[in-house]
Write an enzyme that holds these catalytic residues in place. Sequence first.
Site, mmCIF file in Angstrom:
data_model
loop_
_atom_site.group_PDB
_atom_site.id
_atom_site.type_symbol
_atom_site.label_atom_id
_atom_site.label_comp_id
_atom_site.label_asym_id
_atom_site.label_seq_id
_atom_site.Cartn_x
_atom_site.Cartn_y
_atom_site.Cartn_z
ATOM 1 N N ASP A 405 0.809 -1.216 0.000
ATOM 2 C CA ASP A 405 0.000 0.000 0.000
ATOM 3 C C ASP A 405 0.842 1.266 0.000
ATOM 4 O OD1 ASP A 405 -2.308 -1.464 0.016
ATOM 5 O OD2 ASP A 405 -2.597 -1.377 2.180
ATOM 6 N N HIS A 524 -9.588 -1.964 -2.335
ATOM 7 C CA HIS A 524 -8.465 -2.115 -3.254
ATOM 8 C C HIS A 524 -8.754 -3.141 -4.338
ATOM 9 C CE1 HIS A 524 -5.483 -0.657 0.089
ATOM 10 N NE2 HIS A 524 -6.363 0.255 -0.278
ATOM 11 N N ASP A 526 -6.704 -5.128 -5.673
ATOM 12 C CA ASP A 526 -5.996 -6.395 -5.473
ATOM 13 C C ASP A 526 -6.747 -7.347 -4.554
ATOM 14 O OD1 ASP A 526 -5.535 -5.294 -2.961
ATOM 15 O OD2 ASP A 526 -3.362 -5.594 -2.989
ATOM 16 N N CYS A 698 -0.837 -7.793 -0.057
ATOM 17 C CA CYS A 698 -0.817 -6.531 0.694
ATOM 18 C C CYS A 698 0.447 -6.384 1.523
ATOM 19 C CB CYS A 698 -2.027 -6.447 1.630
ATOM 20 S SG CYS A 698 -3.610 -6.666 0.821
#
Length: 716
Positions: A405, A524, A526, A698
Site C-alpha cells: 500500500d 483495493h 488487489d 498486501c
Amino acid sequence: MAQQRRVQLSTQRPTSTVCVLGTELSLDVCGSAPKDAVAFHVQGTPGVKLYVVHETQSVKLPSSVCRWPLAAGTEVLLAMDAPSKDVGDEKVRISYFREAGGVPVGRAMLYLTCVEVSLDTDANRSGAVSRTLLDKATWTWGPDGHGAILLVNCDRDDPKAETLDNQDTAIRSYAGTGTSHTRNPLFPMFFPPDFPFLQPFSPPDLKDMSQMVLRTRGPRTIFAGHRLLLHVDFSDADKVGVFYGGNSIALEEYKHVLGGSKLAYTVKPSRHQEESVFYVEGLAFPDVSFSGLVAFHVTLLESPEKVPAAWGVRVSHNRGEQSPNAVPTPSQGLLETPIFTDTVVFRVAPWIMTPNTAAPLEVFVCSVDNNEDFVAAVGAMAEKTKCPLTVCPLLENRQDRWIQDEVEFGYVQAPHKTFPVVFDSPRDRGLKDFPVKSILGPDFGYVARQAPEGASSLDSFGNLEVSPPVTVQGKEYPLGRILIGSSFPRFGGRRMAKAVKDFLVAQQVQAPVELFSDWLHVGHVDEFLSFVPAPDRKGFRLLLASPSACYQLLKEKQEEGFGEAVMFEGLKEVSKPTINEILANEGLRKFNNYVQSCINWNRDILKRALELAESDILDIPQLFRGNVATGAEAFFPDMVNMLVLGRHLGIPKPFGPLVGGQCCLEERVRALLEPLGLTCTFIDDYFSYHILSGEVHCGTNVRRKPFAFKWWHMVP
C-alpha cells in the site's frame, strides 16, 4: 524547408552578413535598386549557390538569362555549402541597369561568411548524439518516430548525501568533497518538502542526464560581433536543468546554466573545439499541467553596427520626439538582431509500472511483531526464484506491515539509460519514511504525489495494478493498462486522489482503466483480481475472486457427503462453520450475491478494456462477509491476493474444509493454476495479516524487470 532570412542591400556601401549552413538568404534586390533601374544581374563567387525566383519559378544561376526584370515578386536566394575559412571570403554582386543600358547604374556588394551552428540531441534514439536530417523541433511517437528523451534525475547518486531542503543547492563530488556550485533553487511540487531532489552532483549524475551538443564551425573571429544564446522557454524552465563544464572535464567546472530563473546562457565557442556539450536533466514528470515536452533553442544574435556620429539623434524628454542636437554612443539603444535559431525538443520519460507477470528482481516484506513465520515463508519463495529479499525492519516500518500500500515500483527509460523509480503513495503511515531513507539511492529514483484533500484508503497502492500487454480492437497497449479502483457507479463514496490519478493519466503509455472497488471495506482492486503468467493465449490469465465458484464448490462437496467438514481447522479461537452451515446461511449468501454482482460489473469492464474472452479468466473460489454500509471483507484468506514470482505463487492459505485430508479450496486452486505450469505455495497469513484486513500481496512488494518494449515505440 530551410530557414530563410531577408537581407537588405545598399548601392552606397558594401553589406556584410553571416549565412548559417543549411539556411537561405533572401536578397532584397528591389529595395536597393536605383530609381531608374529596371533590370539586374547577379553573380557570386564559387562558394555561393544563387537562385532567382521569377514568376513562381526558381532558376539556379548561372543561367542563359543575363538580366532579370525588377518585377514585383522577383527575389534572389542564396545558400552556402561549407563554412568559411575567413571572414567575408565569399561575395555576391548585384548590378542594376536602365531600360536598354549597357553600363550599370549602380552596384550592391554583399560579403558573406558561412558558419555552422547546430544544436543536436539523440533525436534518432540510438543512445548517442548524432547529426540528423529529421525535424529536431518536433517529437513523434512510434518505431519510426524521432525526438530526444529526457530522464527525471530523481535518484540520489551520492549515498552519503543528507536530506536537503529546497534552498540548499550545492554541487559536490561523489565523495561529498570538492568545490560547490549553485544549482537551481526551484523545486518540483510533487516532492515532499524534505525530499533531497537536488543532490550532490557527481559523475554518475551525468549518466542520468541527456546530452545536448552545440556545434559551431567557421572563423572564430566572426563571433566577436555575434553572440550565441542557448535559451529555454519560460514555461519549461522549472521542468529542466542544464549543466555545462566548458572545455574542462573537471567536476568542479560543471555549472548550472539553464533552468529555474535562468532562461538564457551565452555560449562562447572555443578556439580549439567545435563542440560544446551540455547535460540536461528533467526535474518533473509529465502531469496534468505538463505534457512532458521541453524545447531548447540556440540563437545567433548579430550585434548592431556601430552608428556613425553623423547619424546620431538625441532623444527628447517628450515621448516620441527626437532632437538632432546630440549624438548617442555607437549602438546605444539598439538591440542585437536574431539571425538564426535552431531548436531541439525533448520528451520527459514517463514513469512505467510493471505487471505481476514480469520477472521479479527484488522482493520486499516488513518485519513486525509476530510475523516471523510469514517473513520466513516469503523468504523461502524468494529463494526458489533466486530473487533477493529485502526486509524492512521494525525500526523503519514502525509496525506498518502494508508495504504494497505504501509504494509501487516502476522505472524510467531513455535510450542511454534505464533505472527503477519508486512511486510513494499519499497514505503516509508508519512506512512513510522508508522509500526516501532506504530505497532512494544511486540509480534508484523516487516520485510522490500528495492528496491535499486528504488521503483515503483508495489512495493506497493495493488499489493500483497494471495488466500485462494487450491489444484492444486493434490498438496495442504493449506496456499494459493501469487498473485503479473508484466509487462508480455509486454516487459519492471514495475515489483515488486527483493528483495521483492525474499523474497516472499524464504518463500516456499505460492508459488507466477505472474499476468499481468502493464496495469493499478496504477498497483495493488487489482484493478481487490478479494476473498470472500463462504459456498460451495472451500469455496470462486474469484471476477474479468468485463467490459463485465458491458456493458451487461447497455444494459439490456437500453432495459428496462432506457437509459436516469445517472451515478453519487447526486455528485456535476461530469459529469453525461447516459446509452445511455456510450453505444454509441466507444472509451470507445474499451478501455474496451482491459481491458477485460487483465483481461481474468489473469483469465486464475488464473484458472490454483488455479485450478478454471468458477463457482468459479464471474464477477463484472466494467468499466475503460484511454489509453494504461498511463494505466487504474476505470471509477466509483471500486467495486472489497472492504474491507472483514468475511461475511461483505465494497464495494465502484459505483453511477450507478438509475433504479426503486435503483442503478442497486449495485443491481447486491447484487444479486451475498448475496446468499453466505454475507452482502453488499456500502461506499462512491468518493471524498476521488476514484478521487485519489484508493478505500476502498486501504485505509484500516486488521490483520487477522492465519491459523489453521501448515505450517511445508505441503510439498512445
